[in-house]
Scaffold this motif. Structure first.
Motif, short mmCIF file in Angstrom:
data_model
loop_
_atom_site.label_atom_id
_atom_site.label_comp_id
_atom_site.label_asym_id
_atom_site.label_seq_id
_atom_site.Cartn_x
_atom_site.Cartn_y
_atom_site.Cartn_z
N HIS A 87 0.83 -1.21 0.00
CA HIS A 87 0.00 0.00 0.00
C HIS A 87 0.87 1.26 0.00
N GLU A 96 7.67 5.34 7.43
CA GLU A 96 7.49 4.12 8.24
C GLU A 96 8.83 3.43 8.44
N HIS A 134 4.83 0.43 -0.50
CA HIS A 134 5.67 -0.63 0.07
C HIS A 134 4.94 -1.97 0.13
ZN ZN Z 1 2.64 1.18 5.59
#
Ligand code: ZN
Ligand code: S6P
Length: 183
Positions: A87, A96, A134
């Motif tokens: 996503h 992240e 990712h």
């Molecule tokens: Zn993520």
């Protein structure tokens, strides 16, 4: 909210005290693998679990951090290794961090026409900058790929974008190893 801690149970590959547990099975992965016919066949025969996520709820407000454990099972669909859906974050300002705990994998990253594929083995700590899509792939034939992730609580998930702009690389079996092919 009160401070808290969780324990990673490495033997059972779970995050203890989780508040949310999701299992993505082959039936949840329609349209994600190259060979849709092969995916359907597995769905009818066995409907295997592809990956599990154990998450701790926190308030989805600025400043808070979400974290979870993901465990991708070993397996493939017509030679294409099991992987997460992948996503983008709805909020493109949210980065992240992934920390690999167990197994052998690859992290597929993409942003517009830029593609990066990072090796993802135990102790690897990957930084996914804001705006990059990712997806994680388990390239082991026998072991699960387990990793821990931390990201801003206000990130959100954009799965539709990965359908409209699919990941450009797929990871498939090549004898005892893997190879990267253009999708
Ligand atoms: Zn993520
Ligand atoms: C969340 C983070 C991971 C994934 C998880 C499952 O931002 O990237 O926790 O949610 O690995 O992957 P996916 O693509 O199905 O959400």
């Amino acid at each position: 909210m009160e401070p808290f801690s969780t324990i990673y149970d490495s033997e059972n590959e779970i995050l203890t005290n989780y508040t949310l547990h999701e299992e993505k099975k082959i039936s949840d992965m329609k349209g994600y693998f190259i060979n849709e016919e092969a995916r359907e066949k597995i769905e009818k025969e066995e409907n295997k679990v592809v990956y599990k996520v154990y998450k701790q709820d926190v308030p989805l407000i600025e400043g808070e951090l979400l974290h979870c454990l993901t465990c991708i099972q070993p397996g493939n669909v017509d030679g294409q290794f099991f992987m997460t859906k992948g996503h983008y974050h709805l909020n493109e300002k949210c980065a992240e961090i992934y920390h690999c705990l167990k197994g052998d994998g690859l992290l597929l990253l993409q942003k517009e026409d830029q593609i990066k594929i990072l090796e993802f083995k135990p102790n690897a700590i990957a930084y996914i900058p804001a705006g990059w899509g990712h997806r994680t792939v388990n390239i082991s034939f026998t072991k699960s790929l387990v990793f821990f992730s931390v990201w801003p609580a206000q990130s959100g998930y954009d799965y539709e974008r990965t359908m409209k702009e699919p990941f450009q690389s797929s990871i498939v079996k090549d004898k005892e190893s893997y190879k990267i092919i253009r999708r």
